[in-house]
Scaffold this motif. Sequence first.
Motif, PDB file in Angstrom:
ATOM      1  N   ILE A 160     -13.713 -23.540   8.067  1.00  0.00           N
ATOM      2  CA  ILE A 160     -12.685 -23.953   7.103  1.00  0.00           C
ATOM      3  C   ILE A 160     -12.967 -25.368   6.607  1.00  0.00           C
ATOM      4  O   ILE A 160     -12.870 -25.652   5.401  1.00  0.00           O
ATOM      5  CB  ILE A 160     -11.290 -23.853   7.749  1.00  0.00           C
ATOM      6  CG1 ILE A 160     -10.918 -22.378   7.957  1.00  0.00           C
ATOM      7  CG2 ILE A 160     -10.235 -24.554   6.888  1.00  0.00           C
ATOM      8  CD1 ILE A 160      -9.736 -22.155   8.883  1.00  0.00           C
ATOM      9  N   ARG A 161     -13.338 -26.282   7.510  1.00  0.00           N
ATOM     10  CA  ARG A 161     -13.659 -27.650   7.103  1.00  0.00           C
ATOM     11  C   ARG A 161     -14.852 -27.666   6.148  1.00  0.00           C
ATOM     12  O   ARG A 161     -14.887 -28.457   5.189  1.00  0.00           O
ATOM     13  CB  ARG A 161     -13.937 -28.515   8.332  1.00  0.00           C
ATOM     14  CG  ARG A 161     -12.705 -28.790   9.180  1.00  0.00           C
ATOM     15  CD  ARG A 161     -12.980 -29.835  10.264  1.00  0.00           C
ATOM     16  NE  ARG A 161     -11.819 -30.020  11.121  1.00  0.00           N
ATOM     17  CZ  ARG A 161     -10.746 -30.735  10.808  1.00  0.00           C
ATOM     18  NH1 ARG A 161     -10.700 -31.366   9.633  1.00  0.00           N
ATOM     19  NH2 ARG A 161      -9.727 -30.846  11.648  1.00  0.00           N
ATOM     20  N   ALA A 162     -15.826 -26.800   6.416  1.00  0.00           N
ATOM     21  CA  ALA A 162     -16.986 -26.724   5.527  1.00  0.00           C
ATOM     22  C   ALA A 162     -16.577 -26.258   4.135  1.00  0.00           C
ATOM     23  O   ALA A 162     -17.095 -26.743   3.121  1.00  0.00           O
ATOM     24  CB  ALA A 162     -18.030 -25.784   6.125  1.00  0.00           C
ATOM     25  N   ASP A 163     -15.635 -25.328   4.074  1.00  0.00           N
ATOM     26  CA  ASP A 163     -15.161 -24.836   2.777  1.00  0.00           C
ATOM     27  C   ASP A 163     -14.357 -25.900   2.038  1.00  0.00           C
ATOM     28  O   ASP A 163     -14.413 -25.987   0.809  1.00  0.00           O
ATOM     29  CB  ASP A 163     -14.317 -23.575   2.974  1.00  0.00           C
ATOM     30  CG  ASP A 163     -15.177 -22.320   3.052  1.00  0.00           C
ATOM     31  OD1 ASP A 163     -16.393 -22.459   3.299  1.00  0.00           O
ATOM     32  OD2 ASP A 163     -14.632 -21.220   2.869  1.00  0.00           O
ATOM     33  N   VAL A 164     -13.601 -26.711   2.764  1.00  0.00           N
ATOM     34  CA  VAL A 164     -12.869 -27.816   2.133  1.00  0.00           C
ATOM     35  C   VAL A 164     -13.875 -28.796   1.519  1.00  0.00           C
ATOM     36  O   VAL A 164     -13.722 -29.229   0.368  1.00  0.00           O
ATOM     37  CB  VAL A 164     -11.971 -28.535   3.153  1.00  0.00           C
ATOM     38  CG1 VAL A 164     -11.403 -29.816   2.548  1.00  0.00           C
ATOM     39  CG2 VAL A 164     -10.834 -27.612   3.622  1.00  0.00           C
ATOM     40  N   ALA A 165     -14.917 -29.109   2.274  1.00  0.00           N
ATOM     41  CA  ALA A 165     -15.935 -30.035   1.776  1.00  0.00           C
ATOM     42  C   ALA A 165     -16.665 -29.483   0.560  1.00  0.00           C
ATOM     43  O   ALA A 165     -17.072 -30.238  -0.337  1.00  0.00           O
ATOM     44  CB  ALA A 165     -16.937 -30.346   2.891  1.00  0.00           C
ATOM     45  N   ALA A 166     -16.807 -28.152   0.514  1.00  0.00           N
ATOM     46  CA  ALA A 166     -17.522 -27.524  -0.600  1.00  0.00           C
ATOM     47  C   ALA A 166     -16.614 -27.215  -1.785  1.00  0.00           C
ATOM     48  O   ALA A 166     -17.075 -26.719  -2.811  1.00  0.00           O
ATOM     49  CB  ALA A 166     -18.179 -26.231  -0.121  1.00  0.00           C
ATOM     50  N   GLY A 167     -15.320 -27.494  -1.655  1.00  0.00           N
ATOM     51  CA  GLY A 167     -14.390 -27.229  -2.743  1.00  0.00           C
ATOM     52  C   GLY A 167     -13.876 -25.801  -2.787  1.00  0.00           C
ATOM     53  O   GLY A 167     -13.180 -25.423  -3.745  1.00  0.00           O
ATOM     54  N   GLU A 168     -14.192 -25.010  -1.793  1.00  0.00           N
ATOM     55  CA  GLU A 168     -13.709 -23.627  -1.738  1.00  0.00           C
ATOM     56  C   GLU A 168     -12.234 -23.579  -1.337  1.00  0.00           C
ATOM     57  O   GLU A 168     -11.538 -22.599  -1.620  1.00  0.00           O
ATOM     58  CB  GLU A 168     -14.525 -22.812  -0.735  1.00  0.00           C
ATOM     59  CG  GLU A 168     -15.975 -22.596  -1.113  1.00  0.00           C
ATOM     60  CD  GLU A 168     -16.135 -21.562  -2.209  1.00  0.00           C
ATOM     61  OE1 GLU A 168     -15.157 -20.852  -2.508  1.00  0.00           O
ATOM     62  OE2 GLU A 168     -17.235 -21.470  -2.783  1.00  0.00           O
ATOM     63  N   LEU A 169     -11.761 -24.602  -0.653  1.00  0.00           N
ATOM     64  CA  LEU A 169     -10.368 -24.709  -0.236  1.00  0.00           C
ATOM     65  C   LEU A 169      -9.810 -26.059  -0.679  1.00  0.00           C
ATOM     66  O   LEU A 169     -10.572 -27.029  -0.827  1.00  0.00           O
ATOM     67  CB  LEU A 169     -10.257 -24.574   1.287  1.00  0.00           C
ATOM     68  CG  LEU A 169     -10.481 -23.170   1.861  1.00  0.00           C
ATOM     69  CD1 LEU A 169     -10.586 -23.225   3.383  1.00  0.00           C
ATOM     70  CD2 LEU A 169      -9.348 -22.228   1.444  1.00  0.00           C
ATOM     71  N   PRO A 170      -8.505 -26.163  -0.887  1.00  0.00           N
ATOM     72  CA  PRO A 170      -7.912 -27.432  -1.336  1.00  0.00           C
ATOM     73  C   PRO A 170      -8.176 -28.559  -0.326  1.00  0.00           C
ATOM     74  O   PRO A 170      -8.221 -28.310   0.891  1.00  0.00           O
ATOM     75  CB  PRO A 170      -6.408 -27.106  -1.405  1.00  0.00           C
ATOM     76  CG  PRO A 170      -6.343 -25.623  -1.564  1.00  0.00           C
ATOM     77  CD  PRO A 170      -7.508 -25.079  -0.805  1.00  0.00           C
TER      78      PRO A 170
END
Length: 216
Positions: A160-170
Motif C-alpha cells: 500500500i505504501r508503494a502504491d501511495v508513492a507511485a500515485g496509485e493511492l491518495p
Amino acid sequence: MVAKQEPKEQVVAGGPGEAGARRRGRPRSFDRATALEKALLAFWERGYEATSVSDLTRVMGIGAPSLYAAFGDKQALFAEVVREYGERYGAFGDRALAEEPTARAAVQRTLREAAVEYTDPGHPHGCLVIHAATNCTTPEVEELLRERRNANIAAFESRIRADVAAGELPPDIEARALARYVGALIQGMSQQARDGASREELEALAEIAMAIWPRG
C-alpha cells in the motif's frame, strides 16, 4: 518435461519395546510426509490446544515414541505444520502480492482466492493460522501464530505504501490502517467459513470490500 520423482522419505518407527516384537526382523516404517499431512489436518480442524498427542498418534498412525523421534514434541510438530500449511495452502496472498501490479489488484485477488480456499470441501474450512490460535494458552504457539498474522498485514502495508508513492493511492491514505482492514477481512472470512458461509457468500463480501477501496 517430467520431473524426476524423488522417493518419499521413510521413517523407521518402533523399537524393540513397541508392540512387543510385533514381528521379528526389519522394523515397520512410515511415510513422514503423509504423517505430517495428517497432523496438519488434525490441527487445522481442532486447533492447537484441543489436539492432544494421543489424537495425533491416532490420526498419524504411529506411536508416541515414533512421533517424538521423527518430529520432536507436539510444539515442534506444530511449528513444522504451520510452515507446511503456509507453503501448500496459505500462499495465495503472497502470490497475489508478488504477481499483481497494484495493492488493489493484490487484495482483490487475495480475497477472492480466500473465499475459494476457506470453503474448499477437501479440507477443514477457514485458515489454520487463524483458527489454531483459538483458546491457545501456550505462549510460544500464540507468538508463532501472531507473528505469522502480523507478517501478512505488514506485507500488505508495504505494498500500500508503494502504491501511495507511485500515485496509485491518495497521499493521505493511512497505510497501516488500510492494511489492518485487509487483515480483518481475511480473518473474518476465515471465521465465517468455519461458521458455514459459502464460497459465493464470501465472494460477495469480497466484492463489497473492494467497492469501497480508495482510488488515486
